[in-house]
Design an enzyme around this catalytic site. Sequence first.
Site, PDB file in Angstrom:
ATOM      1  N   ASP A   1       0.859  -1.179   0.000  1.00 33.23           N
ATOM      2  CA  ASP A   1       0.000   0.000   0.000  1.00 33.23           C
ATOM      3  C   ASP A   1       0.901   1.238   0.000  1.00 33.23           C
ATOM      4  OD1 ASP A   1      -1.736   2.097   0.533  1.00 33.23           O
ATOM      5  OD2 ASP A   1      -2.917   0.965   2.005  1.00 33.23           O
ATOM      6  N   HIS A   2       0.868   1.975  -1.110  1.00 31.84           N
ATOM      7  CA  HIS A   2       1.800   3.091  -1.277  1.00 31.84           C
ATOM      8  C   HIS A   2       1.450   4.293  -0.399  1.00 31.84           C
ATOM      9  CE1 HIS A   2       5.338   4.484  -3.041  1.00 31.84           C
ATOM     10  NE2 HIS A   2       4.913   4.947  -4.205  1.00 31.84           N
TER      11      HIS A   2
END
Length: 489
Positions: free
Chosen positions: A459-460
């Site tokens: 998850d950036h």
Amino acid sequence: MTNSAQTGQTAAGIREFKMPDVGEGLTEAEILKWYVQPGDTVTDGQVVCEVETAKAAVELPIPFNGLVHELRFEEGTTVDVGTPIITVDTGGPATGTGAASAAQPAMETGAGAAAEAAEEAETAAAESAAEGEAEEEAEPEGRQPVLVGYGVGTSSTKRRPRKPVPGAGAPTPVAEPGRNGHGAAVPAPAGERPLAKPPVRKLAKDLGVDLNTVTPTGPDGIITRDDVHAAAAPEPAAAPEPAAAPVVEPAVAAPGARETRIPVKGVRKATAQAMVDSAFTAPHVTEFVTVDVTRTMKLVAELKQDPDMAGVRVNPLLFVAKAFLLAIRRNPEVNAAWDEERQEIVRKHYVNLGIAAATPRGLIVPNIKDAQDKTLPELASALGELVATAREGRTSPAAMSGGTVTITNVGVFGVDTGTPILNPGESAILAFGQIREQPWVHKGKVKPRHVTTLALSFDHRLVDGELGSKVLADIAAVLERPKRLMTWG
């Protein structure tokens, strides 16, 4: 959840039992099988039906005594939580939901029928685990692979009493449930529900075996898996191989039909919604690395002969899991979750390691609780139990909740790698590809080496490129030189 949420009062003496939430906030469940029919007598605690949620198959006990008045839905129907599914004539006056409360002392803790049903399901799963120990310890070579990479506590439960089978003529010795006075096993009397655990009932359903015709050999007259197999095939037969991928519900196409439509429900429906939510909520980034795992493969072969690892399955996945845990220890920021409501990043100081598994019910992700604290033998045992339990259809809702990161082993299908989608609420998922022998430059020369490709999606929002790269590089480094498990640990 209050008692009135589970039962209700209609006409004089007619009480309703509503579909409970047997999981964590689930909104619906499918009725798999009714064990009673209108006119049957039921008692408090008797299981009246089996339902399937997005997480597990659960048997529901009725919380009062009486005669079945009406079944509101047919088998195969998906019903919303809180909807009445069965009415029972209790023979008493209409007293409102207060009567329901008086009839359910076991549910006054606030957990309600949902907790009782979930507890009974988890207990059955825990008790059934002993039956599968031998199968967990050794898997035959050449079996169809089970996808590992894409969700049991113990408690006590009371078995419903079984009437002894009376003999004819002179008085007979007292009989155990499921056996006559001479100790011989006998089928359950007509009209009485046979004793069997949920996985055994499912097996009987899959094999088309009527449990009423099966002679029990288990303690207290319980029907075992071997009893069901014996009834399905009298001659000795090997246990069926586990499914290699999610099994689509059977559908028979009419002659000449160009299409077959299959209802989307249960685990498949929940998985589809979760993947859509994850894909369009968390900004995914996937990175790849190809690594020489020849030394790890040699260590796997050595540990298979080690007496300290006897009784547990040693395979490359075990070392991938251990390497992932070590990488998280060295980069703890990756083990986190995004709290959208509070706009916070929640760091987790524990690792609940999810291992995806393809089962006949669909793709589920049970997780190993507090995996960071486990030794290599403990982790091997936990992995073996988790996969075997999932394959048997005995995974409880609790085992699929609270995951922090996941491993998906796509290599068992001969796949090199992929771009896995995060499980909702998790920060990272690691895809483990097949291990192949191929030409590789080793110490300045081209030699055949065992090589695999790893892919890490994260998850950036909470894992930037640097952090994700460090985690993936650490995993690869451990698998290339597994002695780092000691020097880095």
